[in-house]
Scaffold this active site. Structure first.
Site, PDB file in Angstrom:
ATOM      1  CB  SER A 341      -0.934  -0.099   1.357  1.00 41.00           C
ATOM      2  OG  SER A 341      -0.387   0.513   2.318  1.00 41.00           O
ATOM      3  CE  LYS A 342      -0.784   5.568  -4.454  1.00 36.34           C
ATOM      4  NZ  LYS A 342      -2.178   5.563  -4.735  1.00 36.34           N
ATOM      5  CE  LYS A 343      -1.912   2.741   5.872  1.00 41.58           C
ATOM      6  NZ  LYS A 343      -3.048   2.624   6.557  1.00 41.58           N
ATOM      7  CG  ASP A 344       2.946  -0.694   3.028  1.00 42.18           C
ATOM      8  OD1 ASP A 344       2.516  -0.663   4.177  1.00 42.18           O
ATOM      9  OD2 ASP A 344       2.740  -1.630   2.203  1.00 42.18           O
TER      10      ASP A 344
END
Length: 616
Positions: A341-344
RNA sequence: GUUCCUGUGGACAAAUUGGUUAAGUCGUUGCUCUUUCACAGCAAAGAUUGCGGGUUCGAGCCCCGUCAGGAAUACCA
């Protein structure tokens, strides 16, 4: 639009009677298959299954089976791998008609020994305008790929990008000539045409269409002068007159290139038929993640992760472990939680990528090690411990059982028969009964197959197989004794070594007494009766199972005792456990003296065990 | 991301090619046999065939859409 020929694979067989009438025998010299492994390490289970299907089909069709060693990558060559492959195939009982060390009219059968052959065909491609020289260095291309990646795009050397790159299509003829004369390193790449379709008619998948605009310009000849798989494979298949290519599904995406090559080389009319086999998949995570092993499994995966990604700081370890234990909570959806996911952050991303490739997908050599089952036919000793693996043979599997198990991973006869000898399998086999979906590796089923073969095998055969293991343990026993033990144990185990592992008491004194029954039922006063009975049995004219049983019955009746009063204690005294073969048969095999010895050491031991219970 | 492949009980899978009640095997559970375990035999549980539409008298099978999983995307094979 290019079409590969779409004749029925069984055409020759089906209509052989017609050919016979016209006295044309197409069968024998038409059907030629090859198994073409790469000597980069041990031959894994997927390769074995590919070999098997190739073997079965050739046998069925009365064709010729060729072994070809694809060792064009010198950097990945592993000494000993070829010998390993040969030995594995021999152990499994698959014989080849042509190959290295076997001979044949189409040799040599190692691609490294055929090196001089391929250049000519690469040159052909250049001459016909279907290939070009590319002078881009590996470093330049890597840099390009990274640049694209940072823009979230994927670099592909294809009909568009080649116009901007350093090759004989963009350089002037003069420049190209100079570079070649200077000995500048170059590769030869396939010039994939634009705006066309390649149609493949696969025996197991049917029609598969690729648009050439999606295909990259694959390297045909490498900088070191060696061909890539793609060129070597097509040239050799053609030169060796291969009629059917039966290989793993991982090759399907590059088959379009192969069809193009056949056409550019002018061999399209004799192009082999393709059959792409479904992959063998790992067991699904929820089948092997248990309460007991999930901590150990998580730690192991994290270890492997840091091993592989040395640049990641160890301080990330506890986070990684926490993440793993979190996704193991709900084991049904392990894979879907591995989506990036983008926040990883970078670490999390790397971890997810690693876990995804290690928890799902194709079965790999690591899996076996991690999950405790074999993935190779024979043990492989690599340079490091991590690169060494225990094989099916060493796990105690019989080759026929392994083949039977493997045959059913992706194929079935459509009948209810499950146990097949190799000739029976040949008879039942056909390519059109190969399934399309990936098959999951199931060790339980493998063990069941082996047990069936164990039960079915005669004791003498098993004794021969067992002898080396017996010798290794320094057990001194006669063949006759071993035969008796095998007869009693074989239907109680899954693999051969278990006969002497769980049945160790046939070969050495009991190591440990199962305490539960002693606590529950042992009565020191019963000893007199047990010793009494022992003596009565010893006085029998022959110490033989049926006689022992009859005599015991008489004794029990006369003394108002039941089987249950006596049997468990005799059993534990002799074998340490309440499980196992029939008691009287065990007694006969062990012999009068040994039985006496064991009973006399056991009873005082029982007293002791019993005493600890009353004290505590 | 792109291309291609694949979805039938927990696993492997069958289904006479569109025909009515979706086989069988492994595994799980129980029963029988047995001094125990195993083998063998019997039985049970477990499926709206990934999901949603459509065509049809009738769809696991044909069509469209969708989701999920996998493979490939190297001067590796």
């Amino acid at each position: 639009m290019y079409r590969c020929n779409d004749t029925n694979p069984n055409f020759a067989a089906r209509y052989s009677h017609i050919f016979l009438i016209f006295n044309i025998n197409l069968m024998n010299d038409k059907i030629r298959l090859r198994f073409a492994p790469s000597p980069t390490g041990a031959l894994h289970i997927g390769g074995v299954r590919t070999a098997l299907y190739n073997y079965l089909f050739t046998q069925k069709m009365g064709g010729t089976l060729i072994l070809r060693i694809e060792d064009t990558d010198q950097t990945r060559y592993v000494p000993g791998a070829e010998a390993y492959i040969l030995e594995s195939l021999r152990w499994l009982g698959m014989e080849f008609d042509e190959g290295p060390g076997i001979g044949g009219d189409f040799g040599p059968y190692r691609q490294s020994e055929r090196k001089s052959l391929y250049g000519k065909y690469a040159q052909n491609l250049i001459d016909s305008g279907n290939a070009y020289y590319a002078f881009d260095t590996a470093e330049e291309l890597t840099a390009m790929r990274e640049a694209y990646e940072s823009r979230k795009e994927t670099f592909r050397y294809d009909g568009i990008t080649r116009q901007e790159l350093n090759n004989s299509l963009t350089l002037s003829a003069e420049e190209v000539k100079t570079k070649l004369e200077n000995g500048d390193p170059y590769t030869i790449r396939l010039k994939v045409p634009r705006d066309e379709e390649v149609v493949i008619n696969d025996i197991v998948r049917g029609e598969v269409v690729f648009r050439t605009n999606e295909l990259d310009d694959k390297v045909m000849l490498k900088g070191d002068g060696m061909p890539t798989y793609h060129l070597a494979n097509i040239v050799d298949d053609h030169l060796m007159k291969i009629s059917h290519v039966v290989r793993g599904e991982e090759w399907l995406p590059s088959t379009a290139h192969h069809v193009l090559l056949y056409r550019f080389l002018g061999w399209e009319d004799t192009m082999p038929q393709f059959a792409h086999l479904p992959l063998i998949l790992k067991p699904s995570p929820d089948s092997y993640i248990t309460k007991e092993n999930k901590v150990a499994l998580a730690e192991r995966l994290v270890d492997e992760f840091f091993n592989k990604n040395e640049e990641i700081d160890q301080s990330y370890r506890s986070d990684a472990l926490a993440f793993l234990s979190q996704i193991f909570q709900d084991k049904k959806n392990v894979v879907s939680k591995l989506k990036i996911s983008k926040k990883d952050d970078d670490n999390k991303r790397a971890l997810k990528v690693f876990l995804k490739s290690n928890l799902s997908g194709k079965l790999s050599k690591r899996d076996g090690d991690r999950l405790g089952f074999p993935v190779f036919p024979l043990s492989w000793v690599g340079e490091t411990k991590e690169d060494s693996f225990k094989g099916f043979r060493e796990f105690g599997f019989m080759p026929q059982a392994m083949l039977n198990f493997l045959a059913f991973l992706g194929w079935n006869p459509g009948t209810e028969q499950e146990i097949f000898s190799l000739p029976e399998m040949v008879d039942a086999f056909s390519l059109d009964r190969i399934g399309k979906a990936g098959a999951r590796f199931d060790f339980d089923k493998a063990k069941w197959f082996n047990q069936q073969y164990l039960i079915q095998s005669d004791n003498a055969t098993l004794v021969e197989l067992l002898k080396p293991m017996v010798k290794e343990k320094n057990y001194e026993v006669t063949d006759e004794y071993l035969t008796a033990a095998v007869g009693m144990m074989k239907e109680r185990v899954n693999t051969l070594p278990e006969i002497i592992e769980t049945g160790y008491y046939f070969f050495e004194p009991v190591k440990e007494y199962e305490e539960k029954m002693i606590h529950k039922k042992w009565n020191p006063d019963r000893k007199t009766a047990l010793l009494d009975l022992k003596e009565q049995l010893e006085n029998l004219p022959d110490y033989q199972a049926e006689k022992l049983e009859a005599s015991t019955k008489t004794y029990l009746e006369a003394n108002g005792l039941s089987f249950g009063d006596v049997f468990p204690f005799y059993r534990i005294a002799l074998s340490g456990t309440t499980k196992g073969p029939a008691l009287f048969e065990m007694m006969e095999a062990l012999g009068k003296a040994e039985v006496e010895k064991r009973l006399l050491t056991a009873f005082p031991a029982f007293d002791e065990v019993f005493a600890t219970k009353t004290n505590s």
